[in-house]
Design an enzyme around this catalytic site. Structure first.
Site, PDB file in Angstrom:
ATOM      1  N   GLU A 167     -24.257   6.060 -63.881  1.00  0.00           N
ATOM      2  CA  GLU A 167     -23.886   6.388 -65.251  1.00  0.00           C
ATOM      3  C   GLU A 167     -22.409   6.738 -65.347  1.00  0.00           C
ATOM      4  O   GLU A 167     -21.743   6.976 -64.349  1.00  0.00           O
ATOM      5  CB  GLU A 167     -24.713   7.552 -65.781  1.00  0.00           C
ATOM      6  CG  GLU A 167     -24.947   8.697 -64.796  1.00  0.00           C
ATOM      7  CD  GLU A 167     -23.721   9.345 -64.246  1.00  0.00           C
ATOM      8  OE1 GLU A 167     -22.805   9.656 -65.040  1.00  0.00           O
ATOM      9  OE2 GLU A 167     -23.647   9.581 -63.029  1.00  0.00           O
ATOM     10  N   GLY A 309     -20.706   9.946 -59.419  1.00  0.00           N
ATOM     11  CA  GLY A 309     -21.498   9.192 -60.389  1.00  0.00           C
ATOM     12  C   GLY A 309     -21.258   7.705 -60.236  1.00  0.00           C
ATOM     13  O   GLY A 309     -20.990   7.220 -59.139  1.00  0.00           O
ATOM     14  N   GLU A 310     -21.378   6.976 -61.341  1.00  0.00           N
ATOM     15  CA  GLU A 310     -21.148   5.528 -61.386  1.00  0.00           C
ATOM     16  C   GLU A 310     -22.214   4.719 -60.649  1.00  0.00           C
ATOM     17  O   GLU A 310     -22.165   3.505 -60.637  1.00  0.00           O
ATOM     18  CB  GLU A 310     -19.796   5.136 -60.777  1.00  0.00           C
ATOM     19  CG  GLU A 310     -18.587   5.791 -61.375  1.00  0.00           C
ATOM     20  CD  GLU A 310     -17.279   5.374 -60.684  1.00  0.00           C
ATOM     21  OE1 GLU A 310     -17.318   4.542 -59.743  1.00  0.00           O
ATOM     22  OE2 GLU A 310     -16.220   5.895 -61.078  1.00  0.00           O
ATOM     23  N   GLY A 311     -23.153   5.374 -59.987  1.00  0.00           N
ATOM     24  CA  GLY A 311     -24.070   4.650 -59.111  1.00  0.00           C
ATOM     25  C   GLY A 311     -23.514   4.477 -57.717  1.00  0.00           C
ATOM     26  O   GLY A 311     -24.088   3.748 -56.901  1.00  0.00           O
TER      27      GLY A 311
END
Length: 343
Positions: A167, A309-311
């Site tokens: 995300e 984050g970001e995966g």
């Protein structure tokens, strides 16, 4: 709402016989062995084939206007441009692992040009401030679930069987902390951390705002959807629904860090069977994540002190998942190799 079939145990004996008869002592591959068993139970016990797809869900949060992060909300969209340009950590890791990446606009402050290739699943121009009112209506939440259902179905039709979720959203650790507090009915101070690195004064303000939000919506406790609509973010809602829809479609999901785990917590509250289809990538540096993972009885694959984050953590865990599949598929048995069994 979702018809999720519990993962069948009918092949468990055959799966573990295959794992235990590889040319190694029983249990010698540690966490890779139950991971291989999970992959085999869901994706096929004869041969595991992984077809991955990484997804980033981006949205903005009304609470961010109160100053709960090191960056303003505009950075959400700036980072999405960075994802599109291929310059973020998640892009680097996806290229290394040869995993396709897509970015979904769940509701940033302003829409992007269609030519950028970002998938439009907008639920609005950011949520409302959760310390003032509900983040979104239940009708908006249901639209988010429908968007997620459609996207999962698209990937299923492409043959994808493993989703890696991440995300992007300034202020979303506050939303995740509020959700954790309400869903687990615990002290909010146990759930609120420094996010991407706020100072002590900002952390104090963030803790107070999250506590205020939880108190404001305390009448919704016991109704997971109502809590998710009141305290969640557009990206958290769509990640929650993606997990549920993926499990319904017999797909596995790799969970990234704190925010993705908050979505997983909501998904498990809505349907406990979804847990069988989740793989937890790592233990985040964010305060509260270990407590959340313990509540989910999750055993993450990595502990790298990540808080990006970001995966990113989900993709970094992928080589271990690939290794589990490969040893299951390719490693010789004692009989095949002509080696005496090791106890």
């Amino acid at each position: 709402m979702y018809c999720i079939t519990p993962v069948s145990t009918v092949n468990d004996s055959a799966i573990w016989h295959k794992i235990n008869n590889k040319t190694k002592p029983i249990g010698a591959l540690g966490k890779l062995e139950p991971l291989a068993a999970q992959l085999a139970a869901v994706l096929g016990h004869q041969h595991i084939k992984l077809m991955p797809q990484a997804m980033i869900f981006a949205a903005d949060h009304g609470l961010a206007r109160a100053g709960v992060s090191i960056a303003p909300s505009e950075v959400t969209q700036q980072m999405v441009h960075n994802f599109v340009a291929g310059g973020a950590a998640i892009n680097v890791f996806c290229r290394q692992m040869q995993i396709d990446l897509e970015v979904i606009d769940c509701g940033m402050l302003s829409p992007l040009d269609d030519s950028l290739g970002v998938i439009n699943q907008r639920l609005g121009a950011g949520t409302e401030a959760i310390n003032v009112t509900e983040a979104m209506s239940l009708t908006t939440l249901e639209q988010g679930f429908e968007f997620a259902n459609q996207r999962v179905e698209y990937h299923r039709q492409q043959g994808i069987n493993l989703l890696l979720l991440g995300e992007m959203g300034i202020g979303n650790t506050s939303s995740a902390s509020a959700l954790m507090t309400a869903l687990l009915d615990i002290d909010s101070d146990l759930c609120v951390g420094a996010g991407t690195g706020i100072d002590e004064q900002t952390l104090i303000r963030k803790r107070q705002l999250v506590a205020d939000a939880v108190v404001l919506h305390q009448d919704k406790r016991g109704d997971t959807k109502a809590i998710l609509a009141a305290l969640g973010g557009f990206e958290i809602v769509q990640m929650t629904a993606t997990m549920l829809a993926a499990a319904q479609a017999n797909m596995l999901v790799i969970i990234d860090g704190f925010i993705a785990s908050a979505a997983a917590l909501a998904a498990v509250k809505l349907n406990p069977h979804v847990k069988d289809y989740l793989i937890f990538a790592h233990t985040s540096h964010e305060q509260g994540h270990q407590l959340m993972l313990a509540n989910l009885a999750a055993k993450p694959l990595l502990d790298l002190g990540l808080r990006l984050g970001e995966g990113s953590g989900a993709v970094l865990a992928y080589p271990l998942i690939e290794a589990a599949a490969n040893f299951y598929n390719q490693m010789a048995s004692f009989e095949d190799a002509g080696v005496n069994s090791v106890v």
